[in-house]
Enzyme design. Structure first.
Site, PDB file in Angstrom:
ATOM      1  N   ALA A  84       0.805  -1.224   0.000  1.00 49.78           N
ATOM      2  CA  ALA A  84       0.000   0.000   0.000  1.00 49.78           C
ATOM      3  C   ALA A  84       0.836   1.271   0.000  1.00 49.78           C
ATOM      4  O   ALA A  84       0.414   2.307  -0.526  1.00 49.78           O
ATOM      5  CB  ALA A  84      -0.924   0.000   1.209  1.00 49.78           C
ATOM      6  N   PHE A 109      -4.866   0.442   4.400  1.00 47.70           N
ATOM      7  CA  PHE A 109      -5.894  -0.240   5.179  1.00 47.70           C
ATOM      8  C   PHE A 109      -5.516  -0.380   6.648  1.00 47.70           C
ATOM      9  O   PHE A 109      -6.369  -0.259   7.520  1.00 47.70           O
ATOM     10  CB  PHE A 109      -6.146  -1.638   4.584  1.00 47.70           C
ATOM     11  CG  PHE A 109      -6.847  -1.602   3.260  1.00 47.70           C
ATOM     12  CD1 PHE A 109      -8.224  -1.718   3.176  1.00 47.70           C
ATOM     13  CD2 PHE A 109      -6.138  -1.448   2.085  1.00 47.70           C
ATOM     14  CE1 PHE A 109      -8.881  -1.685   1.964  1.00 47.70           C
ATOM     15  CE2 PHE A 109      -6.777  -1.406   0.859  1.00 47.70           C
ATOM     16  CZ  PHE A 109      -8.154  -1.526   0.797  1.00 47.70           C
ATOM     17  N   ARG A 110      -4.231  -0.623   6.933  1.00 49.36           N
ATOM     18  CA  ARG A 110      -3.861  -1.085   8.250  1.00 49.36           C
ATOM     19  C   ARG A 110      -3.425   0.003   9.218  1.00 49.36           C
ATOM     20  O   ARG A 110      -3.552  -0.159  10.423  1.00 49.36           O
ATOM     21  CB  ARG A 110      -2.723  -2.113   8.132  1.00 49.36           C
ATOM     22  CG  ARG A 110      -3.161  -3.370   7.444  1.00 49.36           C
ATOM     23  CD  ARG A 110      -2.034  -4.380   7.313  1.00 49.36           C
ATOM     24  NE  ARG A 110      -2.585  -5.639   6.841  1.00 49.36           N
ATOM     25  CZ  ARG A 110      -3.102  -6.565   7.617  1.00 49.36           C
ATOM     26  NH1 ARG A 110      -3.126  -6.380   8.921  1.00 49.36           N
ATOM     27  NH2 ARG A 110      -3.593  -7.671   7.121  1.00 49.36           N
ATOM     28  N   HIS A 120      -3.930  -9.965  -4.204  1.00 47.80           N
ATOM     29  CA  HIS A 120      -5.166  -9.657  -3.484  1.00 47.80           C
ATOM     30  C   HIS A 120      -6.266  -9.154  -4.400  1.00 47.80           C
ATOM     31  O   HIS A 120      -7.259  -8.586  -3.939  1.00 47.80           O
ATOM     32  CB  HIS A 120      -4.879  -8.648  -2.368  1.00 47.80           C
ATOM     33  CG  HIS A 120      -3.950  -9.179  -1.324  1.00 47.80           C
ATOM     34  ND1 HIS A 120      -3.199  -8.379  -0.494  1.00 47.80           N
ATOM     35  CD2 HIS A 120      -3.632 -10.456  -0.979  1.00 47.80           C
ATOM     36  CE1 HIS A 120      -2.467  -9.133   0.313  1.00 47.80           C
ATOM     37  NE2 HIS A 120      -2.712 -10.400   0.030  1.00 47.80           N
ATOM     38  N   CYS A 148     -18.468 -12.405 -10.568  1.00 45.14           N
ATOM     39  CA  CYS A 148     -19.412 -13.328  -9.924  1.00 45.14           C
ATOM     40  C   CYS A 148     -18.623 -14.390  -9.176  1.00 45.14           C
ATOM     41  O   CYS A 148     -17.693 -14.983  -9.732  1.00 45.14           O
ATOM     42  CB  CYS A 148     -20.308 -13.975 -10.981  1.00 45.14           C
ATOM     43  SG  CYS A 148     -21.318 -15.333 -10.333  1.00 45.14           S
ATOM     44  N   CYS A 201     -25.475 -12.181 -10.052  1.00 46.41           N
ATOM     45  CA  CYS A 201     -25.048 -12.436 -11.419  1.00 46.41           C
ATOM     46  C   CYS A 201     -26.252 -12.637 -12.333  1.00 46.41           C
ATOM     47  O   CYS A 201     -27.202 -13.356 -11.989  1.00 46.41           O
ATOM     48  CB  CYS A 201     -24.150 -13.670 -11.448  1.00 46.41           C
ATOM     49  SG  CYS A 201     -23.577 -14.151 -13.089  1.00 46.41           S
ATOM     50  N   ASP A 232      10.815   8.022   2.241  1.00 45.77           N
ATOM     51  CA  ASP A 232       9.662   8.154   1.366  1.00 45.77           C
ATOM     52  C   ASP A 232       9.886   7.392   0.061  1.00 45.77           C
ATOM     53  O   ASP A 232      10.952   7.516  -0.568  1.00 45.77           O
ATOM     54  CB  ASP A 232       9.420   9.634   1.088  1.00 45.77           C
ATOM     55  CG  ASP A 232       8.247   9.858   0.167  1.00 45.77           C
ATOM     56  OD1 ASP A 232       7.104   9.865   0.657  1.00 45.77           O
ATOM     57  OD2 ASP A 232       8.482  10.005  -1.056  1.00 45.77           O
TER      58      ASP A 232
END
Length: 253
Positions: A29, A40-41, A126, A134, A159, A242
């Site tokens: 990320a 997210f974390r 991921h 579907c 679907c 960075d």
């Protein structure tokens, strides 16, 4: 070895890139945060504001499916506005130069493809949040199709072919990892001579095993991340600065 400063780190990284024949980047990320994509974390990340919806809950509960799609559409403008950052562009430059055969990523934002990587050369561990699939027959759907039906009915659509739930093409907690992506990532980690982990906390398994696998197969390992990781002690070079500033000098290569 931990780089003493960013200039030293960039210099050492450049020398390692020059010597390497096959480079495999592994991105998390952190490479996308300068592009406006929230992680997210970390504190303030998406999971600190909303509990992740596990796969079995998504399957079992219409309310969970509705909430999952409500969340996705709430951040749709963020994903649409994001453009590849300096890190993405630097890796794309090395890809065009023939140094990188493919990239392995934990990210779901499609920014590596947008930077110039061919779809077939982005190994998404991921999944990808820019389209839907579907969970039954695997048919893919444009997010516009999903949104139109969601807004018309107030519910997540099923679907049109097999009537199973439609989900973003991402991997949720409790969902099986994609076999083909895992196979390709394993091969890449075993065959490279330089593996660069970029912007990943290296705590999500089995994905976090690939840097270790590459190192054990004889590759040099570089970790670029603002925060320490549990694999820093096995890395040949650690750059805690960075990501955009670190990889920016390689954009024009």
């Amino acid at each position: 070895m931990i780089a003493s400063d960013i200039s030293n780190g960039v210099e050492q990284l450049g020398e390692m890139i020059a010597r390497a024949s096959v480079i495999v980047p592994f991105t998390g990320a952190g490479i996308s945060t300068e592009c406006g994509i929230p992680d997210f974390r970390s504190p303030g990340g998406l999971w600190s504001r909303n509990r992740p919806i596990p796969f079995d809950e998504f399957i079992a509960s219409r309310e969970a499916r509705d909430e999952s799609w409500r969340r996705r559409f709430a951040i749709d403008a963020t994903f649409k506005a994001a453009a590849p950052g300096r890190g993405h562009r630097a890796l794309a430059a090395l890809y065009r130069a023939g140094k990188i055969p493919a990239i392995v990523t934990q990210n779901i934002d499609n920014l590596h493809q947008a930077s110039g990587f061919a779809d077939d050369h982005v190994v998404e561990l991921h999944g990808n949040t820019t389209y839907a699939r579907c969970i039954g027959c695997g048919l893919t759907y444009d997010l516009g199709w999903v949104r139109q039906r969601f807004e018309a009915s107030g519910h997540a659509p099923d679907c049109a072919t097999c009537h199973e739930p439609v989900k973003t093409a991402t991997i949720s907690f409790g969902q099986a990892m994609p076999e083909e992506a895992m196979r390709r990532a394993t091969e890449l980690a075993a065959q490279c001579d330089l593996f660069i982990a970029i912007g990943s906390s290296l705590v999500v398994w089995p994905a976090a095993g690939f840097p270790l696998m590459a190192k054990r197969s004889g590759a040099q390992l570089v970790i670029i991340n603002n925060e320490p990781t549990e694999q820093d002690d096995i890395a040949d070079l650690v750059i805690r600065h960075d990501i955009g500033d670190t990889l920016g000098p390689f954009v024009g290569n």
